[in-house]
Design a protein around this motif. Structure first.
Motif, PDB file in Angstrom:
ATOM      1  N   ILE A  49      43.222   5.105 -51.636  1.00 55.71           N
ATOM      2  CA  ILE A  49      41.685   4.788 -51.788  1.00 55.71           C
ATOM      3  C   ILE A  49      41.025   5.503 -52.746  1.00 55.71           C
ATOM      4  CG2 ILE A  49      39.351   5.079 -50.549  1.00 55.71           C
ATOM      5  CD1 ILE A  49      40.935   4.402 -47.938  1.00 55.71           C
ATOM      6  N   PHE A  50      41.395   6.721 -53.037  1.00 57.17           N
ATOM      7  CA  PHE A  50      40.617   7.588 -53.998  1.00 57.17           C
ATOM      8  C   PHE A  50      41.163   7.013 -55.445  1.00 57.17           C
ATOM      9  CE2 PHE A  50      40.738  11.138 -56.993  1.00 57.17           C
ATOM     10  CZ  PHE A  50      39.553  11.599 -57.023  1.00 57.17           C
ATOM     11  N   PHE A  51      42.559   6.648 -55.598  1.00 58.11           N
ATOM     12  CA  PHE A  51      42.986   6.223 -56.709  1.00 58.11           C
ATOM     13  C   PHE A  51      42.424   4.856 -57.338  1.00 58.11           C
ATOM     14  CE2 PHE A  51      46.326   4.213 -59.521  1.00 58.11           C
ATOM     15  CZ  PHE A  51      46.137   5.096 -60.747  1.00 58.11           C
ATOM     16  N   LEU A  52      42.247   4.098 -56.164  1.00 59.87           N
ATOM     17  CA  LEU A  52      41.527   2.731 -56.386  1.00 59.87           C
ATOM     18  C   LEU A  52      39.903   2.737 -56.830  1.00 59.87           C
ATOM     19  CD1 LEU A  52      42.866   0.490 -53.284  1.00 59.87           C
ATOM     20  CD2 LEU A  52      43.454   0.467 -55.778  1.00 59.87           C
ATOM     21  N   LEU A  53      39.502   3.854 -56.214  1.00 56.49           N
ATOM     22  CA  LEU A  53      37.953   4.041 -56.681  1.00 56.49           C
ATOM     23  C   LEU A  53      37.879   4.496 -58.473  1.00 56.49           C
ATOM     24  CD1 LEU A  53      36.467   6.043 -53.830  1.00 56.49           C
ATOM     25  CD2 LEU A  53      36.007   3.764 -54.497  1.00 56.49           C
ATOM     26  N   ILE A  54      38.820   5.344 -58.724  1.00 54.93           N
ATOM     27  CA  ILE A  54      39.136   5.773 -60.146  1.00 54.93           C
ATOM     28  C   ILE A  54      39.243   4.485 -60.977  1.00 54.93           C
ATOM     29  CG2 ILE A  54      40.310   6.922 -61.843  1.00 54.93           C
ATOM     30  CD1 ILE A  54      38.430   8.943 -60.054  1.00 54.93           C
TER      31      ILE A  54
END
Length: 218
Positions: free
Chosen positions: A43-48
């Motif tokens: 999820i964090f990487f997708l936000l980036i």
């Protein structure tokens, strides 16, 4: 498609997240904890990734139109005294970008860059009335035969810690082309001649490189 300003951050983030998950899987035996860390990492990487997206925009070039330089919400439309460059009254249209907006900055008009300057400063919240003059910012002026000189100002916000500006004095730029990037939430002010017909309203959402925000007075 992603903006070139994000390649380094995306690569470093991916390496760190992969390392965290490898260490987690080797040290922790509880399956649900491993799975939770994996999901949070994804999820964090997708936000980036979504922050650095750079969608292609088809700009209808028109020297009588001022287009939105960024995606976001119109938070101010007012006549102000512009003291940095014009030193006279201008109509200011301010667009606020949240962290989920596309943060590519595009040239609101085409023509020749006559002014481009970086100002160090504070990191007040982007909607603060004094952020336009006190925050870290860059000011760019583009001139063409129809619109005259149009100024836009990239302003760092409380989260934005770096402004990227590609506009160089004496360079020729195309309306809607990439002029920079602001990382993690910010605002852009556009200064047009008094008497220009404003085509947007307060709290209206605009799309950079596409939405017409004002018409130059004839």
């Amino acid at each position: 498609m992603f903006h070139k300003e994000g390649f380094k951050i995306m690569t470093i983030t991916a390496i760190i997240l992969i390392a965290i998950n490898i260490i987690t899987y080797s040290l922790i035996n509880t399956y649900w904890i491993k799975f939770a860390i994996l999901i949070v990492s994804v999820i964090f990487f997708l936000l980036i990734l979504q922050f650095f997206r750079n969608p292609k925009r088809r700009t209808a070039h028109n020297n009588e139109h001022i287009i939105a330089p960024v995606d976001g919400k119109v938070v101010a439309i007012e006549e102000v005294y512009e003291k940095e460059y014009f030193k006279d009254n201008r109509l200011q249209i301010s667009i606020f970008m949240s962290p989920i907006n596309v943060h590519v900055t595009r040239h609101p008009v085409g023509g020749k860059v006559t002014y481009s300057k970086y100002h160090p400063g504070k990191f007040l919240v982007a909607w603060h009335p004094k952020s336009s003059e006190e925050n870290e910012r860059t000011t760019v002026v583009v001139k063409n035969d129809t619109a005259g000189e149009i100024m836009y100002r990239q302003i760092a916000g409380a989260m934005a810690k770096r402004i990227v500006n590609y506009a160089e004095v004496d360079s020729e730029v195309v309306q809607g082309s990439d002029s920079g990037f602001i990382k993690f939430g910010s605002r852009v002010d556009v200064f047009v001649p008094v008497g220009s017909k404003v085509r947007v309203g307060l709290n209206e959402k605009v799309k950079g490189g596409v939405s017409v925000i004002a018409d130059i007075p004839s």
